[in-house]
Design a protein around this motif. Structure first.
Motif, PDB file in Angstrom:
ATOM      1  N   LEU A  83      -7.692   3.323  -4.045  1.00  0.00           N
ATOM      2  CA  LEU A  83      -6.660   2.294  -4.030  1.00  0.00           C
ATOM      3  C   LEU A  83      -7.224   0.887  -3.836  1.00  0.00           C
ATOM      4  O   LEU A  83      -6.504  -0.102  -4.025  1.00  0.00           O
ATOM      5  CB  LEU A  83      -5.640   2.583  -2.919  1.00  0.00           C
ATOM      6  CG  LEU A  83      -4.780   3.838  -3.108  1.00  0.00           C
ATOM      7  CD1 LEU A  83      -3.954   4.101  -1.854  1.00  0.00           C
ATOM      8  CD2 LEU A  83      -3.874   3.704  -4.320  1.00  0.00           C
ATOM      9  N   HIS A  96      -8.906  10.215   3.649  1.00  0.00           N
ATOM     10  CA  HIS A  96      -8.493   8.816   3.720  1.00  0.00           C
ATOM     11  C   HIS A  96      -9.566   7.903   3.136  1.00  0.00           C
ATOM     12  O   HIS A  96      -9.263   6.884   2.516  1.00  0.00           O
ATOM     13  CB  HIS A  96      -8.184   8.424   5.164  1.00  0.00           C
ATOM     14  CG  HIS A  96      -6.826   8.873   5.617  1.00  0.00           C
ATOM     15  ND1 HIS A  96      -6.227   8.433   6.768  1.00  0.00           N
ATOM     16  CD2 HIS A  96      -5.942   9.737   5.059  1.00  0.00           C
ATOM     17  CE1 HIS A  96      -5.046   9.003   6.913  1.00  0.00           C
ATOM     18  NE2 HIS A  96      -4.859   9.800   5.887  1.00  0.00           N
ATOM     19  N   TRP A 141       0.334   7.000  -6.440  1.00  0.00           N
ATOM     20  CA  TRP A 141      -0.942   7.636  -6.711  1.00  0.00           C
ATOM     21  C   TRP A 141      -0.872   9.141  -6.426  1.00  0.00           C
ATOM     22  O   TRP A 141      -1.391   9.952  -7.186  1.00  0.00           O
ATOM     23  CB  TRP A 141      -2.018   6.965  -5.862  1.00  0.00           C
ATOM     24  CG  TRP A 141      -3.419   7.284  -6.249  1.00  0.00           C
ATOM     25  CD1 TRP A 141      -4.217   6.630  -7.147  1.00  0.00           C
ATOM     26  CD2 TRP A 141      -4.215   8.353  -5.723  1.00  0.00           C
ATOM     27  NE1 TRP A 141      -5.453   7.220  -7.203  1.00  0.00           N
ATOM     28  CE2 TRP A 141      -5.479   8.286  -6.353  1.00  0.00           C
ATOM     29  CE3 TRP A 141      -3.984   9.347  -4.791  1.00  0.00           C
ATOM     30  CZ2 TRP A 141      -6.501   9.170  -6.069  1.00  0.00           C
ATOM     31  CZ3 TRP A 141      -5.002  10.249  -4.512  1.00  0.00           C
ATOM     32  CH2 TRP A 141      -6.242  10.144  -5.150  1.00  0.00           C
ATOM     33  N   ARG A 191       2.291   2.168  -3.372  1.00  0.00           N
ATOM     34  CA  ARG A 191       1.159   2.453  -4.253  1.00  0.00           C
ATOM     35  C   ARG A 191       0.571   3.823  -3.954  1.00  0.00           C
ATOM     36  O   ARG A 191       0.204   4.566  -4.863  1.00  0.00           O
ATOM     37  CB  ARG A 191       0.080   1.378  -4.100  1.00  0.00           C
ATOM     38  CG  ARG A 191       0.414   0.037  -4.739  1.00  0.00           C
ATOM     39  CD  ARG A 191      -0.693  -0.970  -4.474  1.00  0.00           C
ATOM     40  NE  ARG A 191      -1.974  -0.480  -4.988  1.00  0.00           N
ATOM     41  CZ  ARG A 191      -3.156  -0.842  -4.501  1.00  0.00           C
ATOM     42  NH1 ARG A 191      -3.230  -1.681  -3.472  1.00  0.00           N
ATOM     43  NH2 ARG A 191      -4.258  -0.360  -5.038  1.00  0.00           N
ATOM     44  N   LEU A 192       0.483   4.152  -2.665  1.00  0.00           N
ATOM     45  CA  LEU A 192      -0.026   5.463  -2.286  1.00  0.00           C
ATOM     46  C   LEU A 192       0.913   6.563  -2.790  1.00  0.00           C
ATOM     47  O   LEU A 192       0.464   7.587  -3.308  1.00  0.00           O
ATOM     48  CB  LEU A 192      -0.172   5.562  -0.768  1.00  0.00           C
ATOM     49  CG  LEU A 192      -0.595   6.931  -0.212  1.00  0.00           C
ATOM     50  CD1 LEU A 192      -1.939   7.368  -0.795  1.00  0.00           C
ATOM     51  CD2 LEU A 192      -0.654   6.895   1.321  1.00  0.00           C
ATOM     52  N   ALA A 198      -0.113   6.517   4.929  1.00  0.00           N
ATOM     53  CA  ALA A 198       0.024   7.979   4.935  1.00  0.00           C
ATOM     54  C   ALA A 198       0.863   8.449   6.118  1.00  0.00           C
ATOM     55  O   ALA A 198       1.691   9.363   5.989  1.00  0.00           O
ATOM     56  CB  ALA A 198      -1.363   8.624   4.976  1.00  0.00           C
ATOM     57  N   SER A 202       7.969   5.577  -4.009  1.00  0.00           N
ATOM     58  CA  SER A 202       7.011   4.953  -4.920  1.00  0.00           C
ATOM     59  C   SER A 202       7.595   3.696  -5.552  1.00  0.00           C
ATOM     60  O   SER A 202       8.822   3.525  -5.645  1.00  0.00           O
ATOM     61  CB  SER A 202       6.622   5.948  -6.015  1.00  0.00           C
ATOM     62  OG  SER A 202       5.854   5.326  -7.016  1.00  0.00           O
ATOM     63  N   LEU A 228      -9.178   8.055  -0.575  1.00  0.00           N
ATOM     64  CA  LEU A 228      -7.965   7.344  -0.965  1.00  0.00           C
ATOM     65  C   LEU A 228      -8.148   5.831  -0.891  1.00  0.00           C
ATOM     66  O   LEU A 228      -7.691   5.099  -1.770  1.00  0.00           O
ATOM     67  CB  LEU A 228      -6.798   7.766  -0.067  1.00  0.00           C
ATOM     68  CG  LEU A 228      -6.223   9.164  -0.320  1.00  0.00           C
ATOM     69  CD1 LEU A 228      -5.276   9.554   0.806  1.00  0.00           C
ATOM     70  CD2 LEU A 228      -5.503   9.217  -1.649  1.00  0.00           C
ATOM     71  N   SER A 229      -8.807   5.363   0.155  1.00  0.00           N
ATOM     72  CA  SER A 229      -9.019   3.920   0.292  1.00  0.00           C
ATOM     73  C   SER A 229      -9.892   3.402  -0.831  1.00  0.00           C
ATOM     74  O   SER A 229      -9.676   2.299  -1.357  1.00  0.00           O
ATOM     75  CB  SER A 229      -9.647   3.592   1.652  1.00  0.00           C
ATOM     76  OG  SER A 229     -10.962   4.109   1.749  1.00  0.00           O
ATOM     77  N   VAL A 283      -4.684   2.729   4.412  1.00  0.00           N
ATOM     78  CA  VAL A 283      -4.286   4.035   3.889  1.00  0.00           C
ATOM     79  C   VAL A 283      -3.732   4.907   5.013  1.00  0.00           C
ATOM     80  O   VAL A 283      -2.737   5.614   4.841  1.00  0.00           O
ATOM     81  CB  VAL A 283      -5.478   4.732   3.204  1.00  0.00           C
ATOM     82  CG1 VAL A 283      -5.124   6.168   2.846  1.00  0.00           C
ATOM     83  CG2 VAL A 283      -5.893   3.968   1.962  1.00  0.00           C
ATOM     84  N   VAL A 305       0.818  -1.214   0.000  1.00  0.00           N
ATOM     85  CA  VAL A 305       0.000   0.000   0.000  1.00  0.00           C
ATOM     86  C   VAL A 305       0.854   1.268   0.000  1.00  0.00           C
ATOM     87  O   VAL A 305       0.550   2.227  -0.721  1.00  0.00           O
ATOM     88  CB  VAL A 305      -0.958   0.007   1.210  1.00  0.00           C
ATOM     89  CG1 VAL A 305      -1.749   1.317   1.257  1.00  0.00           C
ATOM     90  CG2 VAL A 305      -1.916  -1.171   1.143  1.00  0.00           C
ATOM     91  N   GLU A 306       1.935   1.288   0.792  1.00  0.00           N
ATOM     92  CA  GLU A 306       2.714   2.524   0.906  1.00  0.00           C
ATOM     93  C   GLU A 306       3.302   2.981  -0.433  1.00  0.00           C
ATOM     94  O   GLU A 306       3.120   4.146  -0.820  1.00  0.00           O
ATOM     95  CB  GLU A 306       3.822   2.349   1.943  1.00  0.00           C
ATOM     96  CG  GLU A 306       4.590   3.634   2.210  1.00  0.00           C
ATOM     97  CD  GLU A 306       5.651   3.466   3.288  1.00  0.00           C
ATOM     98  OE1 GLU A 306       6.679   4.160   3.216  1.00  0.00           O
ATOM     99  OE2 GLU A 306       5.441   2.632   4.203  1.00  0.00           O
TER     100      GLU A 306
END
Length: 240
Positions: A180, A173, A156, A152-153, A191, A219, A176-177, A187, A149-150
């Motif tokens: 994603l 959030h 994004w 990917r966030l 974050a 990323s 964002l969730s 998330v 997730v990290e």
């Protein structure tokens, strides 16, 4: 934003048009203000208009029967909404949601198809964009399956930052969730990790990019792959 401003700073897909072609294109379009959360298309609906973002941002979203949603691509001033008309497909297969308010050129689908027939340069640009969009969707599918997730966030946020003006991104959030396709708690953890490293700041639905190079390092490689695809596409569009 008035017509003169649009002619001097159009959507980048229109860069390959001659001054005369661009003037006709803008004259046949409406300048519209799009608001955050506004829905531009729904699956199964007939495409009545196409949109060429100037300083706004839209998400292409897949929704499952369970209600779960996942963003598979995003569109800023490098692209357009309604590109399936290029393939002769008159209905949208996906939801398109405005996630960054701003200005866009809106044209009726019939008028757009007329411009395609009259302008080989526009047709070539749209074809190249369609190829880039398909590549981005494929990259997003692989990223969602294989990466944590990290990163990917971070990817994004970088993609969103590329398509917006300024360093502040108005994102919750919860939003964002949804984009994603992960739990909100996931998330939040990601974050906080990016914030603890000084890469971003987060406060009540507003994310501020503090360290762009650091965010690029955090990323996954999918961001670089995406950027290369669009850089090649836009270079060829501008100089073809």
């Amino acid at each position: 934003m008035d017509q003169t401003a649009v002619l001097s700073n159009p959507n980048r897909l229109l860069d390959s048009l001659t001054a005369q072609e661009l003037e006709r294109f803008v004259a046949d379009s409406d300048m519209v203000d799009l608001k955050f959360g506004q829905v531009l298309a729904e699956p199964g609906e007939r495409i009545l208009h196409v949109y060429f973002p100037i300083d706004c941002l839209a998400s292409l979203i897949v929704t499952l029967e369970s209600g779960a949603r996942l963003e598979v691509s995003m569109v800023g001033n490098e692209g357009m909404v309604g590109v399936s008309l290029m393939l002769g497909v008159q209905e949208s297969s996906i939801q398109v949601l405005v996630k960054g308010g701003g200005t866009a050129l809106r044209m009726s689908s019939a008028c757009f198809q007329d411009h395609l027939e009259r302008s080989p340069a526009l047709k070539k640009a749209i074809k190249r964009y369609l190829n880039a969009l398909m590549s981005q969707i494929a990259q997003s599918a692989a990223c969602a399956h294989f990466h944590a997730v990290e990163p990917r966030l971070a990817r994004w946020l970088l993609m969103t930052h590329d398509r917006t003006q300024g360093d502040q991104l108005h994102l919750t959030h919860e939003f964002l969730s949804s984009m994603l396709g992960v739990r909100r708690s996931g998330v939040t953890v990601a974050a906080k990790a990016l914030q603890s490293r000084g890469l971003i700041g987060y406060q009540r639905g507003k994310i501020t990019v503090h360290d762009r190079p650091g965010l690029e390092e955090a990323s996954c490689h999918c961001y670089v792959a995406d950027r290369q695809i669009y850089d090649r596409m836009l270079e060829r569009v501008a100089f073809s």
